[in-house]
Design a protein around this motif. Structure first.
Motif, PDB file in Angstrom:
ATOM      1  N   THR A 127       0.763  -1.068   0.171  1.00  0.00           N
ATOM      2  CA  THR A 127       0.157   0.007  -0.133  1.00  0.00           C
ATOM      3  C   THR A 127       0.849   1.103   0.030  1.00  0.00           C
ATOM      4  OG1 THR A 127      -1.822  -0.998   1.140  1.00  0.00           O
ATOM      5  CG2 THR A 127      -1.747   1.059   1.172  1.00  0.00           C
ATOM      6  N   HIS A 128       0.639   2.046  -0.924  1.00  0.00           N
ATOM      7  CA  HIS A 128       1.483   3.290  -0.978  1.00  0.00           C
ATOM      8  C   HIS A 128       0.794   4.406  -1.902  1.00  0.00           C
ATOM      9  CE1 HIS A 128       2.587   1.061  -4.385  1.00  0.00           C
ATOM     10  NE2 HIS A 128       2.684   2.071  -5.193  1.00  0.00           N
ATOM     11  N   VAL A 129       1.094   5.598  -1.678  1.00  0.00           N
ATOM     12  CA  VAL A 129       0.327   6.557  -2.334  1.00  0.00           C
ATOM     13  C   VAL A 129       0.663   6.787  -3.929  1.00  0.00           C
ATOM     14  CG1 VAL A 129       0.075   9.035  -2.924  1.00  0.00           C
ATOM     15  CG2 VAL A 129      -0.142   8.149  -0.537  1.00  0.00           C
ATOM     16  N   GLN A 130      -0.344   6.459  -4.703  1.00  0.00           N
ATOM     17  CA  GLN A 130       0.188   6.439  -6.407  1.00  0.00           C
ATOM     18  C   GLN A 130      -0.227   7.840  -6.797  1.00  0.00           C
ATOM     19  OE1 GLN A 130      -3.041   3.499  -7.400  1.00  0.00           O
ATOM     20  NE2 GLN A 130      -1.858   2.166  -6.512  1.00  0.00           N
ATOM     21  N   ALA A 131       0.864   8.735  -6.431  1.00  0.00           N
ATOM     22  CA  ALA A 131       0.830  10.190  -6.938  1.00  0.00           C
ATOM     23  C   ALA A 131       0.944  10.315  -8.332  1.00  0.00           C
ATOM     24  CB  ALA A 131       1.708  10.855  -6.195  1.00  0.00           C
ATOM     25  N   ASP A 132       0.169  11.463  -8.903  1.00  0.00           N
ATOM     26  CA  ASP A 132       0.226  12.068 -10.210  1.00  0.00           C
ATOM     27  C   ASP A 132       1.344  13.078 -10.279  1.00  0.00           C
ATOM     28  OD1 ASP A 132      -2.159  10.537 -11.446  1.00  0.00           O
ATOM     29  OD2 ASP A 132      -2.961  11.659  -9.549  1.00  0.00           O
ATOM     30  N   LEU A 133       1.548  13.798  -9.186  1.00  0.00           N
ATOM     31  CA  LEU A 133       2.237  15.061  -9.059  1.00  0.00           C
ATOM     32  C   LEU A 133       3.011  14.853  -7.526  1.00  0.00           C
ATOM     33  CD1 LEU A 133       3.460  17.725  -9.869  1.00  0.00           C
ATOM     34  CD2 LEU A 133       1.370  18.822  -8.851  1.00  0.00           C
ATOM     35  N   VAL A 134       4.448  14.961  -7.896  1.00  0.00           N
ATOM     36  CA  VAL A 134       5.350  15.007  -6.474  1.00  0.00           C
ATOM     37  C   VAL A 134       6.034  16.212  -6.555  1.00  0.00           C
ATOM     38  CG1 VAL A 134       7.113  13.947  -5.229  1.00  0.00           C
ATOM     39  CG2 VAL A 134       5.644  12.615  -6.623  1.00  0.00           C
ATOM     40  N   ILE A 135       5.927  17.130  -5.449  1.00  0.00           N
ATOM     41  CA  ILE A 135       6.652  18.126  -5.336  1.00  0.00           C
ATOM     42  C   ILE A 135       7.740  18.175  -4.265  1.00  0.00           C
ATOM     43  CG2 ILE A 135       6.668  20.960  -4.969  1.00  0.00           C
ATOM     44  CD1 ILE A 135       3.990  21.013  -5.880  1.00  0.00           C
ATOM     45  N   THR A 136       8.912  18.007  -4.696  1.00  0.00           N
ATOM     46  CA  THR A 136       9.977  17.661  -3.813  1.00  0.00           C
ATOM     47  C   THR A 136      10.782  18.934  -3.519  1.00  0.00           C
ATOM     48  OG1 THR A 136      11.477  15.994  -2.942  1.00  0.00           O
ATOM     49  CG2 THR A 136      11.656  16.924  -5.346  1.00  0.00           C
ATOM     50  N   PHE A 137      11.330  18.914  -2.218  1.00  0.00           N
ATOM     51  CA  PHE A 137      12.076  20.176  -1.851  1.00  0.00           C
ATOM     52  C   PHE A 137      13.494  20.178  -2.062  1.00  0.00           C
ATOM     53  CE2 PHE A 137       8.317  19.879   0.977  1.00  0.00           C
ATOM     54  CZ  PHE A 137       7.508  20.862   0.040  1.00  0.00           C
ATOM     55  N   HIS A 138      14.083  21.387  -2.515  1.00  0.00           N
ATOM     56  CA  HIS A 138      15.382  21.558  -2.515  1.00  0.00           C
ATOM     57  C   HIS A 138      16.384  20.633  -3.599  1.00  0.00           C
ATOM     58  CE1 HIS A 138      19.600  22.395  -1.548  1.00  0.00           C
ATOM     59  NE2 HIS A 138      19.828  21.313  -1.132  1.00  0.00           N
ATOM     60  N   ASP A 139      16.359  19.420  -3.431  1.00  0.00           N
ATOM     61  CA  ASP A 139      16.836  18.364  -4.283  1.00  0.00           C
ATOM     62  C   ASP A 139      16.169  16.902  -4.508  1.00  0.00           C
ATOM     63  OD1 ASP A 139      18.820  17.603  -6.000  1.00  0.00           O
ATOM     64  OD2 ASP A 139      20.542  17.193  -4.421  1.00  0.00           O
ATOM     65  N   SER A 140      16.313  16.691  -5.550  1.00  0.00           N
ATOM     66  CA  SER A 140      15.568  15.412  -5.806  1.00  0.00           C
ATOM     67  C   SER A 140      16.382  14.123  -4.898  1.00  0.00           C
ATOM     68  CB  SER A 140      15.767  15.138  -7.330  1.00  0.00           C
ATOM     69  OG  SER A 140      15.087  13.674  -7.585  1.00  0.00           O
ATOM     70  N   LYS A 141      15.454  13.343  -4.766  1.00  0.00           N
ATOM     71  CA  LYS A 141      15.587  12.248  -3.922  1.00  0.00           C
ATOM     72  C   LYS A 141      16.006  10.873  -4.815  1.00  0.00           C
ATOM     73  CE  LYS A 141      14.124  15.077  -0.629  1.00  0.00           C
ATOM     74  NZ  LYS A 141      13.557  16.349  -1.041  1.00  0.00           N
ATOM     75  N   PRO A 142      16.825  10.056  -4.308  1.00  0.00           N
ATOM     76  CA  PRO A 142      17.187   8.798  -5.245  1.00  0.00           C
ATOM     77  C   PRO A 142      16.196   7.942  -5.593  1.00  0.00           C
ATOM     78  CG  PRO A 142      18.846   9.267  -3.494  1.00  0.00           C
ATOM     79  CD  PRO A 142      17.585  10.132  -3.306  1.00  0.00           C
ATOM     80  N   GLY A 143      15.063   7.960  -4.510  1.00  0.00           N
ATOM     81  CA  GLY A 143      13.877   7.102  -4.612  1.00  0.00           C
ATOM     82  C   GLY A 143      12.911   7.590  -5.720  1.00  0.00           C
ATOM     83  N   LEU A 144      12.991   9.087  -5.788  1.00  0.00           N
ATOM     84  CA  LEU A 144      12.243   9.625  -6.923  1.00  0.00           C
ATOM     85  C   LEU A 144      12.609   9.352  -8.149  1.00  0.00           C
ATOM     86  CD1 LEU A 144      11.281  13.008  -5.250  1.00  0.00           C
ATOM     87  CD2 LEU A 144       9.929  11.059  -5.168  1.00  0.00           C
ATOM     88  N   GLU A 145      13.824   9.220  -8.411  1.00  0.00           N
ATOM     89  CA  GLU A 145      14.414   8.787  -9.744  1.00  0.00           C
ATOM     90  C   GLU A 145      13.963   7.527 -10.058  1.00  0.00           C
ATOM     91  OE1 GLU A 145      18.764   9.662  -9.572  1.00  0.00           O
ATOM     92  OE2 GLU A 145      18.394  11.612  -8.705  1.00  0.00           O
ATOM     93  N   VAL A 146      13.696   6.517  -8.975  1.00  0.00           N
ATOM     94  CA  VAL A 146      13.351   5.259  -9.547  1.00  0.00           C
ATOM     95  C   VAL A 146      11.853   5.192  -9.960  1.00  0.00           C
ATOM     96  CG1 VAL A 146      13.058   2.954  -8.487  1.00  0.00           C
ATOM     97  CG2 VAL A 146      14.967   4.066  -7.833  1.00  0.00           C
ATOM     98  N   ILE A 147      11.045   5.866  -9.377  1.00  0.00           N
ATOM     99  CA  ILE A 147       9.492   5.659  -9.358  1.00  0.00           C
ATOM    100  C   ILE A 147       9.381   6.810 -10.728  1.00  0.00           C
ATOM    101  CG2 ILE A 147       8.912   5.478  -7.098  1.00  0.00           C
ATOM    102  CD1 ILE A 147       8.011   8.367  -7.060  1.00  0.00           C
ATOM    103  N   ALA A 148       9.929   7.636 -11.039  1.00  0.00           N
ATOM    104  CA  ALA A 148       9.880   8.422 -12.312  1.00  0.00           C
ATOM    105  C   ALA A 148       9.832   7.484 -13.647  1.00  0.00           C
ATOM    106  CB  ALA A 148      10.969   9.503 -12.440  1.00  0.00           C
ATOM    107  N   LYS A 149      10.655   6.259 -13.400  1.00  0.00           N
ATOM    108  CA  LYS A 149      10.655   5.406 -14.474  1.00  0.00           C
ATOM    109  C   LYS A 149       9.577   4.456 -14.691  1.00  0.00           C
ATOM    110  CE  LYS A 149      15.711   5.731 -14.246  1.00  0.00           C
ATOM    111  NZ  LYS A 149      16.875   4.813 -13.912  1.00  0.00           N
ATOM    112  N   ARG A 150       8.720   4.302 -13.638  1.00  0.00           N
ATOM    113  CA  ARG A 150       7.489   3.489 -13.444  1.00  0.00           C
ATOM    114  C   ARG A 150       6.290   4.269 -14.299  1.00  0.00           C
ATOM    115  NH1 ARG A 150       7.940   2.602  -7.098  1.00  0.00           N
ATOM    116  NH2 ARG A 150       9.877   1.136  -7.085  1.00  0.00           N
ATOM    117  N   LYS A 151       5.299   3.175 -14.582  1.00  0.00           N
ATOM    118  CA  LYS A 151       4.089   3.705 -15.431  1.00  0.00           C
ATOM    119  C   LYS A 151       2.761   3.130 -14.321  1.00  0.00           C
ATOM    120  CE  LYS A 151       5.749   2.836 -20.031  1.00  0.00           C
ATOM    121  NZ  LYS A 151       5.486   2.028 -21.479  1.00  0.00           N
TER     122      LYS A 151
END
Length: 455
Positions: A127-151
């Motif tokens: 169970t995790h939030v299935q976000a359409d938009l992520v606003i992250t602060f200051h700098d990207s997080k490594p985990g976001l680079e992973v989910i950016a490749k998902r569909k």
């Protein structure tokens, strides 16, 4: 929203939408007001009367059933969401996802990191939030680079929040403060982590005692600490700190006869600290290597220190904070890569280390400490020449393990521990000059941590 700083960001968003944009806003607060971070509490109190506040998952369920929300903002956990969701949080996230799925024009926007996503690895629970938009602060997080490749691929925006580039790579008190947790009256034994320390030998009985002092695990906030050590060392630890649980291993050093017991205790622990005072007996090395590489231990958060560093290579271990001084690092580097390590730590060399770090974090001790992972690095400039006193490294390892036990990440724990140990050493120097001991550093670290812990 929840009661941490991510929730605080959500309250600010709610206030701005209601006051500036005249938007109809509902806040579902699913946390505990007694556990508010100072920032979250301040912004919760500032919510205007026009904002509707829900406090139960049943109220959220009714609202999602009867209202047609066009935007759901996830301000639950952010970067704090490294463990599987359960209870009300799990229910709320499931309801959010269903509402988004059933309403064509509804989107979910996540604050910093979608709840249920590990910010370092991108791994998610069931169970995790299935976000359409992520606003992250200051700098990207490594985990976001992973989910950016998902569909389906979420849109990710990095928003500046005024942190100067010049201090981005400097460890400071904020690193420690972010790791320390508020305790409420309902807290029970075990809520703040279980740490197992494996170390000690006939020749080096004091090292695990100093690691415990810096721990220190208790002083860094961890609830339950066990020390597995040769029996005479264990009895010495009990005489020094009677409240600790010790696992008394027959003989003067750790050997293969102890493996099954060490594995059993390792399964009990949330975090392992391996190394202080182990010694270099061949049988000890074989036993420790077998333990560290076991499938039940391999991915468990660990701090590997002192003699244990000479028993492994970088590509063998996973999910560990490694704490070598410069000499130990040279040995580890040659053993891991086959290449000599000489000279200063330049930016180019930091990048080289990052390529070999794997899932580990290196805390390179020296006049300036460097904390290096495969994605990022920081420098710690607290500390002084008096920190070369024997045992200060054991204290540092204990602090790192204690902070890991609170549920913090490897990199965050290493940065906080390095700053805290150095700051404690600086305070000792002000009072005693260079005449202070490692035990003095541990005591001072406990005081500093207490002052920064949310009340």
């Amino acid at each position: 929203a929840y009661h941490g700083n991510n929730g605080g960001d959500g309250f600010v968003i709610a206030r701005y939408l209601a006051e500036r944009e005249k938007t109809e806003v509902t806040v579902a607060f699913l946390g505990d007001e007694k556990k508010f971070s100072p920032e979250a509490e301040d912004n919760f109190r500032k919510l205007p009367d026009s904002v509707r506040i829900l406090r139960k998952t049943s109220e959220l369920a009714n609202a999602l059933k009867n209202e047609k929300y066009s935007i759901i903002i996830d301000a639950l956990l952010g970067t704090g969401g490294k463990r599987a969701l359960k209870g009300p949080l799990k229910e709320a996230v499931a309801m959010m996802n269903r509402h988004r799925k059933n309403r064509r024009n509804c989107i979910i926007a996540a604050v910093d990191v979608p709840t249920g996503t590990d910010p370092d690895t991108g791994k998610t629970g069931k169970t995790h939030v299935q976000a359409d938009l992520v606003i992250t602060f200051h700098d990207s997080k490594p985990g976001l680079e992973v989910i950016a490749k998902r569909k389906p691929k979420p849109r990710i925006i990095t928003a500046p929040i005024g942190i100067p580039k010049a201090v981005e790579h400097i460890a400071g008190p904020g690193d420690l403060k972010a790791c320390l947790k508020r305790r409420d009256r309902e807290s029970k034994k075990g809520d703040f982590g279980k740490v197992l320390l494996i170390g000690g030998s006939k020749e080096f009985a004091g090292a695990p005692i100093l690691a415990v002092m810096g721990l220190s695990a208790m002083r860094a906030g961890t609830d339950l600490v066990k020390v597995a050590a040769p029996e005479k060392v264990a009895w010495a630890i009990n005489s020094f700190t009677p409240e600790l649980i010790t696992v008394k291993l027959e003989g003067d050093t750790i050997s293969k006869e102890h493996f099954d017991k060490l594995l059993q205790e390792s399964r009990w622990a949330d975090v392992l600290l391996i190394g202080p005072g182990l010694g270099r007996k061949k049988e000890t090395e074989e036993t420790i290597r077998k333990l560290v590489l076991h499938k039940d231990v391999r991915k468990k958060p660990k701090v590997i220190d002192a003699d244990a560093l000479k028993m492994i290579t970088l590509d063998e271990v996973e999910n560990s904070v490694l704490t070598p001084h410069r000499g130990e690092f040279a040995v580890l580097w040659k053993k891991s890569t086959g290449r000599e390590w000489k000279g200063k730590l330049t930016p180019a060399r930091i990048k080289t280390i990052m390529k070999h770090a794997g899932s580990n974090v290196l805390l390179l001790k020296g006049p300036e400490d460097y904390i290096i992972s495969r994605e990022k690095w920081k420098k710690n400039m607290t500390g002084n020449p008096g920190m070369t006193a024997g045992g200060t490294g054991d204290v540092l390892a204990g602090l790192a393990a204690g902070l890991l036990g609170l549920g913090n990440g490897l990199f965050e724990s290493a940065c906080a521990a390095a700053w805290l140990a150095g700051k404690a050493g600086d305070e000792c120097f002000k009072e005693m000059g260079y005449g202070f001991l490692a035990s003095d550093v541990a005591k001072k670290a406990a005081l500093i941590a207490s002052q920064l812990t949310p009340k």
